[in-house]
Design an enzyme around this catalytic site. Structure first.
Site, mmCIF file in Angstrom:
data_model
loop_
_atom_site.group_PDB
_atom_site.id
_atom_site.type_symbol
_atom_site.label_atom_id
_atom_site.label_comp_id
_atom_site.label_asym_id
_atom_site.label_seq_id
_atom_site.Cartn_x
_atom_site.Cartn_y
_atom_site.Cartn_z
ATOM 1 N N GLY A 260 -1.537 -2.217 -5.232
ATOM 2 C CA GLY A 260 -0.702 -1.618 -5.808
ATOM 3 C C GLY A 260 0.134 -1.925 -7.232
ATOM 4 O O GLY A 260 0.295 -1.392 -8.306
ATOM 5 N N GLY A 261 0.352 -3.268 -7.362
ATOM 6 C CA GLY A 261 0.942 -3.746 -8.516
ATOM 7 C C GLY A 261 -0.060 -4.020 -9.623
ATOM 8 O O GLY A 261 0.291 -3.719 -10.635
ATOM 9 N N SER A 262 -1.219 -4.422 -9.085
ATOM 10 C CA SER A 262 -2.124 -4.507 -10.215
ATOM 11 C C SER A 262 -2.546 -3.263 -10.675
ATOM 12 O O SER A 262 -2.988 -3.233 -11.956
ATOM 13 C CB SER A 262 -3.588 -5.034 -9.622
ATOM 14 O OG SER A 262 -3.169 -6.324 -8.649
ATOM 15 N N LYS B 75 -6.890 0.852 -4.228
ATOM 16 C CA LYS B 75 -8.126 0.481 -3.809
ATOM 17 C C LYS B 75 -8.119 0.109 -2.484
ATOM 18 O O LYS B 75 -7.006 -0.236 -1.961
ATOM 19 C CB LYS B 75 -8.778 -0.573 -4.756
ATOM 20 C CG LYS B 75 -7.970 -1.910 -4.729
ATOM 21 C CD LYS B 75 -8.330 -2.985 -3.501
ATOM 22 C CE LYS B 75 -7.493 -4.122 -3.469
ATOM 23 N NZ LYS B 75 -7.642 -4.854 -2.405
ATOM 24 N N ASP C 136 -7.067 -9.034 -9.926
ATOM 25 C CA ASP C 136 -7.483 -7.588 -9.624
ATOM 26 C C ASP C 136 -7.280 -6.531 -10.698
ATOM 27 O O ASP C 136 -7.704 -5.528 -10.641
ATOM 28 C CB ASP C 136 -6.990 -7.082 -8.298
ATOM 29 C CG ASP C 136 -7.497 -7.540 -7.129
ATOM 30 O OD1 ASP C 136 -8.631 -7.962 -6.992
ATOM 31 O OD2 ASP C 136 -6.924 -7.407 -6.018
#
Ligand code: ATP
Length: 292
Positions: A103-105, A12, A138
């Site tokens: 990225g991780g979320s 995002k 997120d």
């Protein structure tokens, strides 16, 4: 029987990011305009008979143990629904790490969806979002995807119509920015200027790209840019090379520029690389489809 599943986990950007205040409990109350973009990691799931969670990834420096958000997502589902089978997940990362692009979320959201499918659980989007918020503010948005207003600590989501079509140039300089550092150094209650988030919501509803680009602002730039002036250099470079506007995403250091032509975006991409302002540079489009 084919016991594998492949999912894409999309990144995002924040078209606007405001911090309304710092709460007494230390959390920051935000108002953000979120937009999913066509830049993704790939997750491949394989069912294991053993009660185990195994993660493989193309990035050697990422944790593959319980510190990885993919691991946490699978563990949460296994514990909550008392699943005694396991999963092997191959995580192929393309989204820049520690970059302000969730990225991780988004891997975490895809892992919740994937684990639920692999274990034969029929969980609604709402149920997945409620599980997701336990793992990160997120994560529910990454389950929802698309264009959305995000409020509270990021968990109160209002879906919006898709943003108008455009080209988005993404540039991640080779510096790492910790989200924790940025929020800790933000003087949230002393900000002189706040982005016009309500105006941006109206512009999105009206389908006005210029109404959006006129209002692109991110209060976290007040912390990240003084610490890393290269972010300002990239923003300027994009604007000097055809961007309608440019902004830092999330807590940075990724910068994005909005373009009305692919040609201009590609040209600017070449210039940013030539000048060595950023190493990870991509031209992408907004993405407004549901999670598989
Ligand atoms: P946000 O936009 O939500 O602030 P970010 O882009 O700043 O996210 P991430 O890429 O999500 O940050 O990664 C931050 C840290 O989280 C990394 O340094 C990494 O060690 C850890 N991490 C755990 N799981 C993952 C994962 N699946 N992908 C990337 N990082 C992960």
């Amino acid at each position: 029987m084919d016991n594998t599943l492949q999912l894409k986990a999309y990144a995002k950007i924040n078209l606007g990011l405001d911090v309304v205040r710092k709460r007494e409990d230390g959390y920051h109350e935000v108002r953000m305009i979120m937009q999913t973009i066509k830049l993704f990691d790939k997750l491949t799931f394989r069912l294991l008979e053993e009660d185990e969670i195994r993660i493989k990834t193309n990035l050697g420096f990422l944790p593959v143990n319980e510190d990885n958000l993919v691991y946490k997502a699978v563990k949460l589902i296994k514990d909550k629904y008392q699943i005694d089978k396991g999963l092997e997940i191959d995580l192929f990362k393309c989204i820049p790490v520690a970059a302000g692009m969730a990225g991780g979320s988004t891997d975490c959201a895809a892992a919740l969806v994937g684990a639920a499918k692999m274990f034969g659980l029929h969980l609604s989007k709402q149920e997945l979002m409620e599980l997701g918020v336990k793992l990160g503010a997120d994560v529910p948005y990454c389950v929802l995807r698309g264009t959305a207003l995000s409020e509270g600590i990021g968990e109160i989501l209002t879906p919006l119509p898709p943003m108008p079509d455009c080209y988005i140039l993404i540039a991640k300089p080779s510096i790492s920015v910790s989200t924790k550092f940025v929020y800790e150094n933000l003087r949230a209650n002393e900000l002189e200027q706040h982005p016009d988030i309500d105006g941006m919501v109206e512009a999105i509803k009206a389908g006005s790209l210029s109404g959006i680009t006129d209002r692109m602002e991110n209060v976290l730039e007040t912390v990240t840019i003084p610490a890393h002036p290269i972010i300002e250099d990239i923003k300027n470079c994009m604007k000097e090379n055809g961007a309608i506007n440019s902004l830092m995403s999330g807590s940075g250091p990724t910068v994005f520029g909005i373009y009305d032509s692919e040609e201009k975006a590609e040209q600017a991409r070449g210039i940013i690389r030539e000048k060595n302002l950023a190493q990870q540079v991509y031209v992408v489009k907004p993405f407004n489809q549901n999670i598989e």
